[in-house]
Enzyme design. Structure first.
Site, short mmCIF file in Angstrom:
data_model
loop_
_atom_site.label_atom_id
_atom_site.label_comp_id
_atom_site.label_asym_id
_atom_site.label_seq_id
_atom_site.Cartn_x
_atom_site.Cartn_y
_atom_site.Cartn_z
N SER A 149 32.89 41.02 55.98
CA SER A 149 31.85 41.79 55.29
C SER A 149 30.69 42.05 56.22
CB SER A 149 31.35 40.99 54.09
OG SER A 149 30.21 41.60 53.51
N TYR A 162 28.12 33.59 50.04
CA TYR A 162 29.17 34.58 50.27
C TYR A 162 29.19 34.98 51.75
CZ TYR A 162 31.45 39.19 50.19
OH TYR A 162 32.26 40.27 50.46
N1 LIG Z 1 33.18 45.96 47.64
C1 LIG Z 1 32.34 45.65 48.61
O1 LIG Z 1 31.20 46.14 48.63
C2 LIG Z 1 32.77 44.72 49.74
C3 LIG Z 1 31.92 44.60 50.83
C4 LIG Z 1 32.27 43.76 51.88
C5 LIG Z 1 33.46 43.05 51.84
N2 LIG Z 1 34.28 43.19 50.76
C6 LIG Z 1 35.52 42.38 50.75
O2 LIG Z 1 36.64 43.23 50.55
C7 LIG Z 1 37.63 42.52 49.78
C8 LIG Z 1 38.01 43.34 48.56
O3 LIG Z 1 36.83 43.63 47.83
P1 LIG Z 1 36.81 44.55 46.52
O4 LIG Z 1 35.49 45.19 46.49
O5 LIG Z 1 38.04 45.38 46.44
O6 LIG Z 1 36.83 43.40 45.39
P2 LIG Z 1 37.19 43.49 43.84
O7 LIG Z 1 36.49 42.35 43.20
O8 LIG Z 1 36.96 44.84 43.32
O9 LIG Z 1 38.77 43.20 43.84
C9 LIG Z 1 39.24 41.95 44.32
C10 LIG Z 1 40.68 41.72 43.89
O10 LIG Z 1 41.03 40.41 44.35
C11 LIG Z 1 41.68 39.71 43.28
N3 LIG Z 1 41.47 38.27 43.43
C12 LIG Z 1 40.33 37.57 43.21
N4 LIG Z 1 40.56 36.26 43.38
C13 LIG Z 1 41.87 36.13 43.70
C14 LIG Z 1 42.72 35.02 43.99
N5 LIG Z 1 42.25 33.76 43.94
N6 LIG Z 1 44.00 35.26 44.29
C15 LIG Z 1 44.48 36.53 44.34
N7 LIG Z 1 43.75 37.61 44.03
C16 LIG Z 1 42.45 37.40 43.73
C17 LIG Z 1 41.05 40.26 42.02
O11 LIG Z 1 41.89 40.06 40.87
C18 LIG Z 1 40.86 41.75 42.36
O12 LIG Z 1 41.99 42.52 42.02
C19 LIG Z 1 37.04 41.16 49.45
O13 LIG Z 1 37.49 40.18 50.36
C20 LIG Z 1 35.55 41.39 49.62
O14 LIG Z 1 34.84 40.21 49.89
C21 LIG Z 1 33.97 44.00 49.71
#
Ligand SMILES: NC(=O)c1ccc[n+]([C@@H]2O[C@H](COP(=O)([O-])OP(=O)(O)OC[C@H]3O[C@@H](n4cnc5c(N)ncnc54)[C@H](O)[C@@H]3O)[C@@H](O)[C@H]2O)c1
Length: 269
Positions: A149, A162
């Protein structure tokens, strides 16, 4: 498409593929020609993504997986190789966000973040590497992409626990890249550092600021995020998935151990 960017003949495993960035990564890998295994703790969500892909004529497989469960990782890797004929790409995407101030965070919250965001990346890299390395069950090397991130690279209010997990993901990726490369495994490892992306998690950043009274409302929180981003907009899951395609494909054959920021310039300000 240039042949180096195509994934024909490759197999990709994407965690957290039930929505957001993971669902889009799965779609882009499949559009580029890979056979894809989608997993998520929420099987129903994953199946809905699978149905949408099938309606576009794209076949893929799904499995329920909690990425903190070590035995399940072994089953998922074995099943992927069994059902799809190999393992060339792992996208360690599943993650959680639980924003709070340092003084309000509980040890339970921090422990849970560490478990889902860091331990899962360890487990994924371990079982993928065992399969991908020359004498492994898949045996052709590969590309591991870990979702870190912007929070690993720049500080902001209410996201320290986080951000620390995502710093660990970046460090884990660099070390694994050096190790797998030096051991001649043919496995590359890189981390992607998204800015604020339009997904439920991206929205959560703004909710947290409003709930803690840091911003008056969602609109102001959104304006604040955009003002912190050189390109003046939120990112989309597609922005991230296309970066993942580069790292997954042979176009990045000489790239390992990097932190690829896909954040509209946020970490640079
Ligand atoms: N959206 C953002 O702004 C952002 C920014 C930086 C990094 N990220 C990273 O990108 C990745 C995806 O983010 P996103 O925005 O799509 O998140 P999101 O919350 O929209 O989706 C996350 C998915 O992961 C699944 N999940 C959660 N815990 C789990 C577990 N223990 N086992 C298996 N599946 C699990 C959830 O059911 C969901 O479908 C994450 O690692 C997040 O930290 C996101």
């Amino acid at each position: 498409m240039l042949k180096e960017f195509q994934l024909n003949g490759k197999v990709a495993l994407v965690t957290g593929a039930g929505r957001g960035i993971g669902a889009e990564c799965a779609r882009v890998m499949a559009e580029a020609g890979a056979r894809v295994m989608l997993t998520d703790v929420d099987l129903n969500a994953c199946t809905q993504v699978q149905t949408a892909l099938l309606n576009q004529g794209i076949e893929c497989c799904v499995m329920q997986q909690d990425v903190t469960d070590e035995a399940r990782w072994q089953e998922v890797v074995n099943e992927t190789i069994e059902q799809l004929g190999g393992l060339d790409i792992l996208i360690n995407n599943a993650g959680i966000l639980d924003g709070s101030l340092v003084e309000l965070d509980s040890l339970e919250q921090v422990t849970r973040l560490n478990k889902v965001n860091i331990e899962s990346v360890f487990l994924g890299m371990k079982y993928a590497a065992l399969a991908m390395k020359p004498d492994g069950a898949a045996g052709k090397g590969g590309s591991i992409i870990n979702l870190s991130s912007v929070a690993a690279l720049a500080g902001t209010i209410a996201h320290s626990a986080y951000g620390a997990t995502k710093g660990a993901v970046a460090s884990y990726s660099r070390h694994a890249a050096a190790e797998f490369g030096s051991l001649g495994y043919g496995i590359r490892v890189n981390s992607i550092h998204p800015g604020v992306i339009e997904t439920p998690m991206g929205d959560h950043v703004k909710h947290t600021w409003v709930n803690l009274g840091i911003m008056p409302d969602e609109e102001s929180a959104d304006a604040m995020v955009k003002s912190m981003t050189s390109l003046g907009r939120n990112g989309t899951p597609r922005d991230i998935a296309l970066a993942a395609l580069y790292l997954a494909s042979d176009a990045s054959a000489f790239v390992t151990g990097i932190q690829l920021s896909v954040d509209g310039g946020m970490a640079n300000r």
